[in-house]
Motif scaffolding. Structure first.
Motif, PDB file in Angstrom:
ATOM      1  N   THR A  99       0.831  -1.205   0.000  1.00 37.40           N
ATOM      2  CA  THR A  99       0.000   0.000   0.000  1.00 37.40           C
ATOM      3  C   THR A  99       0.867   1.258   0.000  1.00 37.40           C
ATOM      4  O   THR A  99       0.589   2.219  -0.725  1.00 37.40           O
ATOM      5  N   ARG A 101       3.973   1.507  -1.067  1.00 43.16           N
ATOM      6  CA  ARG A 101       4.649   1.617  -2.350  1.00 43.16           C
ATOM      7  C   ARG A 101       3.702   2.144  -3.435  1.00 43.16           C
ATOM      8  O   ARG A 101       4.083   2.970  -4.262  1.00 43.16           O
ATOM      9  N   MET A 102       2.467   1.665  -3.407  1.00 47.87           N
ATOM     10  CA  MET A 102       1.494   2.151  -4.383  1.00 47.87           C
ATOM     11  C   MET A 102       1.211   3.633  -4.166  1.00 47.87           C
ATOM     12  O   MET A 102       1.066   4.399  -5.118  1.00 47.87           O
ATOM     13  N   GLU A 104       3.311   5.811  -2.868  1.00 41.98           N
ATOM     14  CA  GLU A 104       4.479   6.550  -3.345  1.00 41.98           C
ATOM     15  C   GLU A 104       4.476   6.646  -4.872  1.00 41.98           C
ATOM     16  O   GLU A 104       4.818   7.687  -5.437  1.00 41.98           O
ATOM     17  N   HIS A 105       4.078   5.529  -5.520  1.00 47.71           N
ATOM     18  CA  HIS A 105       4.030   5.531  -6.982  1.00 47.71           C
ATOM     19  C   HIS A 105       2.999   6.529  -7.491  1.00 47.71           C
ATOM     20  O   HIS A 105       3.259   7.287  -8.443  1.00 47.71           O
ATOM     21  N   ARG A 106       1.826   6.560  -6.843  1.00 52.57           N
ATOM     22  CA  ARG A 106       0.799   7.512  -7.254  1.00 52.57           C
ATOM     23  C   ARG A 106       1.253   8.944  -7.009  1.00 52.57           C
ATOM     24  O   ARG A 106       0.974   9.844  -7.809  1.00 52.57           O
ATOM     25  N   THR A 107       1.971   9.165  -5.896  1.00 47.55           N
ATOM     26  CA  THR A 107       2.488  10.500  -5.598  1.00 47.55           C
ATOM     27  C   THR A 107       3.497  10.940  -6.655  1.00 47.55           C
ATOM     28  O   THR A 107       3.477  12.088  -7.119  1.00 47.55           O
ATOM     29  N   GLN A 108       4.381  10.003  -7.051  1.00 49.57           N
ATOM     30  CA  GLN A 108       5.361  10.313  -8.089  1.00 49.57           C
ATOM     31  C   GLN A 108       4.681  10.606  -9.424  1.00 49.57           C
ATOM     32  O   GLN A 108       5.078  11.520 -10.152  1.00 49.57           O
ATOM     33  N   GLN A 109       3.649   9.821  -9.743  1.00 49.20           N
ATOM     34  CA  GLN A 109       2.912  10.062 -10.977  1.00 49.20           C
ATOM     35  C   GLN A 109       2.233  11.423 -10.957  1.00 49.20           C
ATOM     36  O   GLN A 109       2.250  12.157 -11.950  1.00 49.20           O
TER      37      GLN A 109
END
Length: 324
Positions: A99, A101-102, A104-109
């Motif tokens: 959760t 990591r997801m 963080e990935h959404r934040t980076q996107q």
């Protein structure tokens, strides 16, 4: 027993908890749009489901682990620490890691999308602002390339620029006049078919020691700027430093923000001046562009993402907000 425990512990208890909490948040205006008078059904449903699912999952996972550690009789529950509690803890740890990591990935996107939007908006705004500079350059070229621009010619030159740049309050030309040269003043009145043309001082105290003036000879659109005709821009305190600077440097110079004479709202105005000289370097006057900065910001951000917030700043010295 297990079914009853989960039915009442994870089902009923969490249902009551989520319902009471959601109702309390809605009653105290802490749910959804804080400015709205009513809370939407969608906002209530999303908040209730988030609250309920979080509580219910917590009960489903935490209860077996807790019972394995502290349940009685100990002889029955302790052996389940390895077979029940440890797998649940490991599974919960993996879910939590995934959760995070997801997230963080959404934040980076989202950050990458924001950077793309900002870069595209900055490029678009820069191109639109350049149009204002192009208008000033074209107007300057018309005066440099002509011995005497007439009133009708000036109107034709400025018309397409004013039509394509609605944020421009005025385009104009101010003639440099020696205050003792009455013949030139009469000549201007005759050429422009304005017998009453004269030099108007806004603040005579500023120009008391001057030997020359820069009187507005042409200004378009004329109907909404007629009362500016003949005004000696050197007698305007906010404009005087910029005018002297352009006559000294030969480059375009902008004023700081100030309230325009024509302003009926509360927008800040900025005037850009550029001296016009003969091929021999003798200044004959200056062209100018008057901008209402709120209109400028609205025009250059039209069609850009509404998720971004925009402002225009004057960063010549201390940053000063012009609009936004």
């Amino acid at each position: 027993q297990i079914l009853r425990f989960y039915a009442f512990g994870a089902g009923l208890a969490c249902f009551i908890s989520a319902s009471v909490a959601t109702a309390a948040l809605a009653a105290f205006g802490r749910l959804g749009n804080l400015d709205a008078q009513w809370v939407s059904i969608e906002a209530l449903a999303i908040n209730w489901w988030t609250w309920y699912s979080g509580d219910a999952l917590g009960v489903l996972v935490a209860a077996p682990v807790t019972l394995a550690l502290v349940g009685r009789p100990a002889a029955v529950w302790r052996p389940r620490c390895l077979t029940v509690a440890l797998p649940l803890v490991l599974a919960m740890g993996l879910v939590t890691w995934a959760t995070v990591r997801m997230g963080e990935h959404r934040t980076q996107q989202a950050a990458a999308a924001l950077e793309r939007d900002v870069a595209a908006a900055a490029e678009s705004i820069g191109a639109k602002l350049q149009r204002h500079a192009d208008a000033l350059t074209a107007l300057h070229g018309a005066f440099v390339g002509s011995a005497e621009v007439t009133r009708d010619e000036f109107e034709r030159i400025t018309a397409p620029w004013l039509a394509s740049l609605p944020s421009v309050q005025a385009l104009g030309f101010s003639e440099r006049l020696d205050l003792q040269d009455a013949a030139r003043l009469r000549r201007i009145a005759q050429l422009d078919q304005r017998p009453s043309f004269r030099v108007v001082e806004r603040d005579p105290r500023l120009t008391a020691a001057d030997t020359w003036a820069v009187a507005i000879r042409f200004i378009e659109p004329f109907d909404r700027n007629a009362r500016a005709l003949g005004v000696n821009a050197l007698s305007i305190a906010e404009a005087r430093p910029a005018i002297l600077a352009t006559f000294d440097s030969g480059r375009p110079v902008a004023t700081g923000p100030f309230r325009l004479t024509q302003e009926s709202a509360a927008q800040a105005g900025v005037v850009i001046y550029q001296v016009v000289s003969t091929p021999a370097g003798e200044p004959t006057g200056m062209i100018f562009m008057t901008l209402r900065m709120g209109d400028v910001l609205a025009s250059v951000t039209k069609g850009l993402p509404a998720s971004l917030m925009y402002c225009l700043l004057d960063i010549t010295a201390e940053p000063v907000a012009l609009a936004g």
